[in-house]
Design an enzyme around this catalytic site. Structure first.
Site, mmCIF file in Angstrom:
data_model
loop_
_atom_site.group_PDB
_atom_site.id
_atom_site.type_symbol
_atom_site.label_atom_id
_atom_site.label_comp_id
_atom_site.label_asym_id
_atom_site.label_seq_id
_atom_site.Cartn_x
_atom_site.Cartn_y
_atom_site.Cartn_z
ATOM 1 N N PHE A 184 0.835 -1.193 0.000
ATOM 2 C CA PHE A 184 0.000 0.000 0.000
ATOM 3 C C PHE A 184 0.869 1.242 0.000
ATOM 4 C CE2 PHE A 184 0.757 -0.674 4.526
ATOM 5 C CZ PHE A 184 0.888 0.608 5.042
ATOM 6 N N CYS A 185 0.287 2.340 -0.510
ATOM 7 C CA CYS A 185 0.947 3.646 -0.529
ATOM 8 C C CYS A 185 -0.150 4.711 -0.455
ATOM 9 C CB CYS A 185 1.839 3.809 -1.762
ATOM 10 S SG CYS A 185 0.965 3.625 -3.334
ATOM 11 N N THR A 186 0.192 5.952 -0.730
ATOM 12 C CA THR A 186 -0.773 7.039 -0.535
ATOM 13 C C THR A 186 -1.958 6.943 -1.488
ATOM 14 O OG1 THR A 186 1.056 8.464 0.121
ATOM 15 C CG2 THR A 186 -1.045 9.539 -0.361
#
Length: 292
Positions: free
Chosen positions: A190-192
């Protein structure tokens, strides 16, 4: 955000005025851009005519953008130049410009990783917010925060492993060092907003990892689709603009950047007036040591 699929742009939205604060639209798309200079000129003209500010990065592989302004103006620009793109919406506190100016740039990649993508490049399986919570509860899955360490410090998912990198390109070395011999373990990234996971998951698959997932639309889309009772994200989400962070409700958060080292510092929601005076503990200790 997903690389394909129906638009997430809501209909019937209201236009924000200065008293309500600005709306912020973040989106990306991996799709070949032919006339990149013509597209840059057209975007600049559309955004300038509507007083939009922000950053648009164009490359032959696609577009990556975050723009701030009135909701109706943002929708008009997105619909004109990027119809059907999946948009993640958030907001800023009244008086915060989010960005100081408009930048439309041409780069080799829309996010730098030295791995250009095409629509046919294999990437991780996109996972919805509900399915993501199931992955978080799976003891066999390795949940990886692919963001930089200072972003993870502001907030992350419970139980996630941090890549603890200072730069996204360091993710390659992190994976090789920590998990190079564990390629059959399920990995959930996951990331922004999802874009870094596209590159990271493509790298993992190319390196021989077998079971790779990625949170569709990243943290921002997860927060938009998850109610308080099922939200597994702790803290706030770091963003690369003058808001610094957003809350789980996608409103402007309570962080500022340390004026000495630019690391995020918690100053409290609705305390933006003191942001320039907010020095992180490390810099404050260094200053105290220098004065003794």
């Amino acid at each position: 955000m997903a690389r394909s699929g129906p638009s997430a742009t809501p209909s019937g939205s209201t236009v924000a005025d200065a008293g309500q604060g600005l709306s912020v639209a973040s989106f990306y798309r991996f799709h070949p851009v032919d006339d990149i200079h013509g597209l840059r000129e057209a975007i600049e003209m559309s955004c300038t005519g509507r007083s939009l500010r922000g950053t648009v990065v164009l490359a032959t592989e696609g577009v990556n953008a975050t723009l701030a302004g009135r909701r109706g103006d943002l929708e008009a620009v997105v619909d004109r130049h990027f119809p059907g793109v999946d948009v993640k919406w958030s907001s800023a506190a009244p008086g915060n410009p989010v960005f100081r100016r408009l930048r439309v740039r041409i780069r080799p990649e829309i996010v730098t990783f030295d791995l250009p993508l095409t629509p046919s490049t294999p990437v991780g399986k996109h996972v919805s917010a509900a399915a993501w919570n199931e992955l978080l509860a799976d003891p066999e899955a390795l949940v990886l925060d692919v963001r930089n360490d200072y972003e993870s410090e502001v907030g992350t998912f419970r139980g996630a492993t941090r890549a603890a990198t200072g730069n996204f390109r360091d993710f390659r070395d992190f994976v090789t060092r920590e998990y190079g011999t564990d390629q059959r373990r399920p990995i959930a990234l996951f990331c922004t907003g999802g874009i870094r996971c596209e590159k990271a998951s493509a790298f993992l698959l190319a390196e021989g990892f077998k079971d790779v997932y990625q949170l569709d639309g990243g943290i921002l889309k997860y927060l938009a689709e998850t109610d308080a009772g099922s939200n597994a994200f702790e803290g706030e989400c770091f963003v690369f603009d003058e808001r610094v962070s957003v809350t789980v409700s996608l409103d402007q958060g309570g962080f500022a950047l340390c004026p000495a080292c630019s690391k995020p510092v918690l100053i409290g929601v609705n305390s933006r007036a003191s942001a320039t005076a907010s020095v992180c503990r490390t810099c404050r200790d260094s200053l105290d040591d220098a004065q003794t």
